[in-house]
Motif scaffolding. Structure first.
Motif, PDB file in Angstrom:
ATOM      1  N   LEU A  35       0.869  -1.182   0.000  1.00 25.44           N
ATOM      2  CA  LEU A  35       0.000   0.000   0.000  1.00 25.44           C
ATOM      3  C   LEU A  35       0.901   1.226   0.000  1.00 25.44           C
ATOM      4  N   TYR A  36       1.039   1.826  -1.157  1.00 22.88           N
ATOM      5  CA  TYR A  36       1.909   2.995  -1.283  1.00 22.88           C
ATOM      6  C   TYR A  36       1.053   4.253  -1.299  1.00 22.88           C
ATOM      7  N   LEU A  37       1.334   5.168  -0.371  1.00 23.16           N
ATOM      8  CA  LEU A  37       0.585   6.420  -0.302  1.00 23.16           C
ATOM      9  C   LEU A  37       0.983   7.294  -1.483  1.00 23.16           C
ATOM     10  N   LEU A  38       0.055   7.382  -2.436  1.00 24.24           N
ATOM     11  CA  LEU A  38       0.376   8.055  -3.690  1.00 24.24           C
ATOM     12  C   LEU A  38       0.143   9.562  -3.619  1.00 24.24           C
ATOM     13  N   GLU A  39      -0.959   9.984  -2.999  1.00 21.02           N
ATOM     14  CA  GLU A  39      -1.256  11.414  -2.948  1.00 21.02           C
ATOM     15  C   GLU A  39      -2.316  11.698  -1.897  1.00 21.02           C
ATOM     16  N   LEU A  40      -2.377  12.973  -1.525  1.00 17.73           N
ATOM     17  CA  LEU A  40      -3.433  13.478  -0.648  1.00 17.73           C
ATOM     18  C   LEU A  40      -4.344  14.380  -1.459  1.00 17.73           C
ATOM     19  N   GLY A  41      -5.598  14.435  -1.084  1.00 16.14           N
ATOM     20  CA  GLY A  41      -6.538  15.278  -1.810  1.00 16.14           C
ATOM     21  C   GLY A  41      -7.655  15.755  -0.914  1.00 16.14           C
ATOM     22  N   PRO A  42      -8.447  16.703  -1.410  1.00 17.01           N
ATOM     23  CA  PRO A  42      -9.584  17.193  -0.610  1.00 17.01           C
ATOM     24  C   PRO A  42     -10.704  16.167  -0.591  1.00 17.01           C
ATOM     25  N   ALA A  43     -11.566  16.290   0.374  1.00 17.39           N
ATOM     26  CA  ALA A  43     -12.741  15.443   0.490  1.00 17.39           C
ATOM     27  C   ALA A  43     -13.932  16.333   0.759  1.00 17.39           C
ATOM     28  N   PRO A  44     -15.133  15.948   0.329  1.00 21.23           N
ATOM     29  CA  PRO A  44     -16.317  16.772   0.605  1.00 21.23           C
ATOM     30  C   PRO A  44     -16.479  16.983   2.100  1.00 21.23           C
ATOM     31  N   PRO A  45     -16.784  18.199   2.522  1.00 22.39           N
ATOM     32  CA  PRO A  45     -16.951  18.445   3.963  1.00 22.39           C
ATOM     33  C   PRO A  45     -18.101  17.642   4.529  1.00 22.39           C
ATOM     34  N   SER A  46     -17.921  17.148   5.717  1.00 20.22           N
ATOM     35  CA  SER A  46     -18.971  16.368   6.370  1.00 20.22           C
ATOM     36  C   SER A  46     -20.051  17.294   6.888  1.00 20.22           C
ATOM     37  N   ARG A  47     -21.260  16.800   6.886  1.00 18.45           N
ATOM     38  CA  ARG A  47     -22.362  17.559   7.457  1.00 18.45           C
ATOM     39  C   ARG A  47     -22.419  17.321   8.948  1.00 18.45           C
ATOM     40  N   GLY A  48     -22.658  18.367   9.664  1.00 20.23           N
ATOM     41  CA  GLY A  48     -22.705  18.201  11.113  1.00 20.23           C
ATOM     42  C   GLY A  48     -22.628  19.512  11.846  1.00 20.23           C
ATOM     43  N   GLY A  49     -22.932  20.616  11.154  1.00 14.62           N
ATOM     44  CA  GLY A  49     -22.939  21.900  11.833  1.00 14.62           C
ATOM     45  C   GLY A  49     -21.559  22.518  11.908  1.00 14.62           C
ATOM     46  N   ALA A  50     -21.427  23.456  12.830  1.00  9.91           N
ATOM     47  CA  ALA A  50     -20.199  24.234  12.927  1.00  9.91           C
ATOM     48  C   ALA A  50     -19.015  23.393  13.371  1.00  9.91           C
ATOM     49  N   ARG A  51     -19.267  22.301  14.107  1.00  5.52           N
ATOM     50  CA  ARG A  51     -18.165  21.484  14.620  1.00  5.52           C
ATOM     51  C   ARG A  51     -18.037  20.190  13.840  1.00  5.52           C
ATOM     52  N   ALA A  52     -18.340  20.200  12.518  1.00 10.20           N
ATOM     53  CA  ALA A  52     -18.186  19.009  11.692  1.00 10.20           C
ATOM     54  C   ALA A  52     -16.716  18.600  11.658  1.00 10.20           C
ATOM     55  N   PRO A  53     -16.434  17.293  11.555  1.00  6.28           N
ATOM     56  CA  PRO A  53     -15.034  16.859  11.568  1.00  6.28           C
ATOM     57  C   PRO A  53     -14.273  17.354  10.344  1.00  6.28           C
ATOM     58  N   LEU A  54     -12.965  17.514  10.493  1.00  8.00           N
ATOM     59  CA  LEU A  54     -12.085  17.824   9.370  1.00  8.00           C
ATOM     60  C   LEU A  54     -11.909  16.552   8.539  1.00  8.00           C
ATOM     61  N   GLN A  55     -11.788  16.706   7.228  1.00  5.10           N
ATOM     62  CA  GLN A  55     -11.721  15.515   6.382  1.00  5.10           C
ATOM     63  C   GLN A  55     -10.841  15.752   5.156  1.00  5.10           C
ATOM     64  N   ILE A  56     -10.024  14.769   4.840  1.00  4.12           N
ATOM     65  CA  ILE A  56      -9.234  14.749   3.604  1.00  4.12           C
ATOM     66  C   ILE A  56      -9.391  13.363   2.991  1.00  4.12           C
ATOM     67  N   SER A  57      -8.850  13.183   1.796  1.00  2.00           N
ATOM     68  CA  SER A  57      -8.814  11.856   1.191  1.00  2.00           C
ATOM     69  C   SER A  57      -7.357  11.489   0.910  1.00  2.00           C
ATOM     70  N   VAL A  58      -7.045  10.208   1.074  1.00  2.40           N
ATOM     71  CA  VAL A  58      -5.711   9.707   0.761  1.00  2.40           C
ATOM     72  C   VAL A  58      -5.849   8.647  -0.330  1.00  2.40           C
ATOM     73  N   CYS A  59      -4.926   8.659  -1.259  1.00  4.88           N
ATOM     74  CA  CYS A  59      -4.954   7.721  -2.386  1.00  4.88           C
ATOM     75  C   CYS A  59      -3.786   6.750  -2.261  1.00  4.88           C
ATOM     76  N   TYR A  60      -4.112   5.455  -2.217  1.00  3.88           N
ATOM     77  CA  TYR A  60      -3.096   4.409  -2.126  1.00  3.88           C
ATOM     78  C   TYR A  60      -2.989   3.674  -3.461  1.00  3.88           C
ATOM     79  N   LEU A  61      -1.763   3.358  -3.828  1.00  4.52           N
ATOM     80  CA  LEU A  61      -1.511   2.450  -4.940  1.00  4.52           C
ATOM     81  C   LEU A  61      -1.378   1.047  -4.343  1.00  4.52           C
ATOM     82  N   VAL A  62      -2.235   0.129  -4.793  1.00  2.03           N
ATOM     83  CA  VAL A  62      -2.298  -1.204  -4.190  1.00  2.03           C
ATOM     84  C   VAL A  62      -1.792  -2.233  -5.189  1.00  2.03           C
TER      85      VAL A  62
END
Length: 215
Positions: A26-53
């Motif tokens: 599992l090689y970490l190929l890149e990082l990218g944005p992810a759609p923001p989670s719904r949950g009000g003002a204190r919604a969790p922070l979120q990113i996406s990671v892309c693995y080469l498998v």
């Protein structure tokens, strides 16, 4: 991935000959944005990671079977995005390994934000309202003759004024009489000090008789 791989080693580093021949990489190929989670003002922070498998085994058949199981397992995860388009040759060249069967999977990574700490008031809130009103008066001498230019002071409040031509004075906004402190009047070398009790006993406007020496 570890559930599908079983006893097969899982490598997280750059794919090399050893990892490509002996297990799952599992090689970490890149990082990218992810759609923001719904949950009000204190919604969790979120990113996406892309693995080469990629996968390897003792035999090509076993390697192919393992890679297929990994693909289907990733597709079962609703949060995973599986990309089966061929990996560009430039990627393999950058990794310095020959091209081989592989797929990419994008996985969301979330971090919960700490909840804001709200400090509750555990004692009753008490407010005090102090009304302000004008203090009026007139300074006179013997025979109730008005004394113009007399100096009138409220030392506790650091307020000073002088009487007009009719001996009148006015402090526009002061606390109740009981909170004024003493009042001082000076004119022609004489000083008269009135305590708060004396002020409270007199009706408004105050009539202050200053005992002047006869000329």
């Amino acid at each position: 991935m570890s559930r599908i791989a079983g006893q097969t080693p899982v490598f997280l580093g750059v794919p090399d000959r050893d990892s490509l021949e002996r297990g799952v990489c599992l090689y970490l190929l890149e990082l990218g944005p992810a759609p923001p989670s719904r949950g009000g003002a204190r919604a969790p922070l979120q990113i996406s990671v892309c693995y080469l498998v990629t996968a390897g085994a003792a035999s090509p058949e076993e390697a192919h079977r393992l890679l297929g199981e990994l693909v289907f397992a990733a597709m079962e995860e609703t949060d995973f995005e599986v990309d089966l388009t061929p990996v560009a040759s430039s990627v393999w060249a950058g990794l310095r390994v020959p091209p081989r069967p592989a797929f990419r999977v994008r996985v969301p990574v979330r971090r919960e934000r700490p909840a804001s700490v709200v400090h509750h008031v555990r004692f009753p809130l008490v407010t005090q309202t102090v009304s302000a009103e004008a203090l009026l008066g007139c300074v006179v001498g013997p025979g109730d003759v008005p004394i113009p230019g007399a100096l009138v002071e409220l030392p506790a409040l650091r307020l000073t004024t002088r009487t007009d031509d009719q001996g009148r004075f006015r402090f526009p906004r002061v606390p109740p009489v009981t909170a004024l402190g003493h009042l001082e009047v000076r004119a022609r070398g004489e000083l008269l000090a009135l305590a708060p009790e004396a002020l409270a006993a007199e009706p408004q406007p105050l009539l202050i008789r200053l005992p002047l020496k006869e000329e």
